[in-house]
Design a protein around this motif. Structure first.
Motif, PDB file in Angstrom:
ATOM      1  N   ARG A 130      10.289   1.377  -6.141  1.00  0.00           N
ATOM      2  CA  ARG A 130       9.330   0.950  -5.114  1.00  0.00           C
ATOM      3  C   ARG A 130       8.904  -0.484  -5.351  1.00  0.00           C
ATOM      4  NH1 ARG A 130       4.387   4.921  -4.455  1.00  0.00           N
ATOM      5  NH2 ARG A 130       4.050   3.443  -2.755  1.00  0.00           N
ATOM      6  N   GLY A 158       0.815  -1.201   0.000  1.00  0.00           N
ATOM      7  CA  GLY A 158       0.000   0.000   0.000  1.00  0.00           C
ATOM      8  C   GLY A 158       0.853   1.256   0.000  1.00  0.00           C
ATOM      9  N   ASP A 159       0.190   2.405   0.056  1.00  0.00           N
ATOM     10  CA  ASP A 159       0.883   3.684  -0.006  1.00  0.00           C
ATOM     11  C   ASP A 159       1.873   3.867   1.140  1.00  0.00           C
ATOM     12  OD1 ASP A 159      -0.516   4.321  -2.282  1.00  0.00           O
ATOM     13  OD2 ASP A 159      -2.107   5.386  -1.198  1.00  0.00           O
ATOM     14  N   GLU A 160       1.597   3.289   2.276  1.00  0.00           N
ATOM     15  CA  GLU A 160       2.478   3.438   3.428  1.00  0.00           C
ATOM     16  C   GLU A 160       3.473   2.289   3.551  1.00  0.00           C
ATOM     17  OE1 GLU A 160      -0.023   3.888   6.813  1.00  0.00           O
ATOM     18  OE2 GLU A 160      -0.808   5.850   6.176  1.00  0.00           O
TER      19      GLU A 160
END
Length: 284
Positions: A186, A97-99
Motif C-alpha cells: 500500500r 487515507g483508508d479509502e
C-alpha cells in the motif's frame, strides 16, 4: 542550533556526539529518535499551541522532553541533523487515507538527507509506524527494514499502485515531482521533491490541530519504538504493546494514576492531569 542545544538533544537521544555526518550516524540517530521521542498528539488536546519555529520545536522535544507529530518531530530532527553537518532538505507529502484518497497539501513533512560518505536518504521520524532506519532515496527496489518492507517509486507507475499521470508533475531540472512511499503493498504517502521551509507547513499543522476531518482531533495517541524493536502505544486509556515478532498485548488502564504512570514510565512524559479528547475546534 548552538553547540549547547546540540549536546542536549544528543543526550536526549542517548548518543555520543558524532565525528562526521555519515550514513551510519544517520541510521543510529534515526532509530534512537524513534525509541526515545514519542509520536504523540497530546498538545492538540491539552490546548497547547503548536509553533513551527526551530527554537520552539527543539525546546519542546529537548527541554520539555515531549514528542509531537510529523511537523514537530521531523522539524526538530532536521534542525539537529543540519547542526551536525548533514545536508537536509524539507519535503512535503500527502498521506493516503483508508479509502486511498490523498490528504491535504502539506499534510506531512519528511527529510531528504545527504551524508558525507555519499548517498541520499529519506528520513522520517514523524509518521508513527514507519521504517526504523532511513530509506535509500534513489533506490526503487524493495528495502527491508525492521519496520517492514518499503519501496520508493515514481508516482503514477504501476509499481506504486497509482495509475494514470494525474499526479506526475515536472519541476525545474527535469526531475519528476512526485514519489510514492509504500509498504505492505500500500502507498503510505506521496512526496513532492520541491524544497520547503518550516513556514510552509503552518496551515497543515493548524488544520490537523483544529479540523473535524483530522484524525488528530478525534483521538489521543502516544507511541514509540521499543528497544527490542517492537512498539508501545497508549491510545486514550488503552495500552498496547507489540513485540518485534508481532505478538500483541493490550489492556485498558482503569485509573488516572495508571494513565499518568504509563505516560511517565513508558514515554518519559510528565503530565499534571490525564489528557482527554477535546474534539475539533468548530469555531471557524
Amino acid at each position: 542550533m548552538n553547540p549547547t542545544e546540540v549536546d542536549a538533544y544528543l543526550r536526549r537521544l542517548g548518543v555520543q556526539h558524532p565525528a562526521w555526518p555519515t550514513v551510519e550516524v544517520l541510521r543510529e540517530l534515526h532509530l534512537r529518535h524513534l525509541q526515545t521521542v514519542p509520536f504523540e498528539n497530546l498538545s492538540v488536546h491539552l490546548g497547547e499551541e503548536i509553533v513551527l519555529e526551530e527554537e520552539r520545536l527543539v525546546d519542546k522535544v529537548v527541554g520539555a522532553r515531549r514528542g509531537g507529530f510529523c511537523y514537530e518531530l521531523n522539524g526538530a530532527f532536521g534542525a539537529l541533523l543540519a547542526a551536525l553537518g548533514f545536508d537536509v532538505t524539507l519535503l512535503a507529502g500527502r498521506v493516503y487515507g483508508d479509502e486511498g484518497r490523498l490528504g491535504i497539501p502539506y499534510d506531512h513533512l519528511v527529510l531528504r538527507v545527504r551524508t558525507v560518505d555519499g548517498g541520499e536518504w529519506l528520513a522520517d521520524v514523524g509518521f508513527g509506524a514507519h521504517s526504523h532506519y532511513p530509506l535509500a532515496f534513489g533506490a526503487r527496489g524493495e528495502q527491508e527494514d525492521p519496520g517492514g518492507v518499503f519501496q520508493i517509486v515514481e508516482a503514477g507507475s504501476d509499481a506504486a499502485g497509482v495509475r494514470g499521470g494525474d499526479g506526475v508533475v515536472k519541476q525545474g531540472g527535469g526531475e519528476a515531482a512526485d514519489l510514492e512511499v509504500r509498504t505492505g503493498g500500500r502507498s503510505q504517502y506521496r512526496l513532492e521533491l520541491r524544497p520547503r521551509v518550516l513556514g510552509d507547513f503552518v496551515a497543515g499543522a493548524w488544520w490537523h490541530s483544529t479540523s473535524p476531518a483530522s484524525h488528530f482531533t478525534q483521538s489521543l495517541v502516544c507511541s514509540r519504538v521499543t528497544e527490542e524493536g517492537g512498539r508501545i502505544t497508549l491510545s486514550g486509556r488503552v495500552l498496547k504493546a507489540t513485540s518485534a515478532d508481532g505478538t500483541r498485548e493490550e489492556r485498558e488502564l482503569e485509573t488516572d494514576e495508571e494513565v499518568l504512570e504509563a505516560y511517565r514510565e513508558r514515554f518519559g512524559i510528565e503530565l499534571g492531569a490525564v489528557p482527554v479528547v477535546r474534539g475539533p475546534d468548530r469555531s471557524g
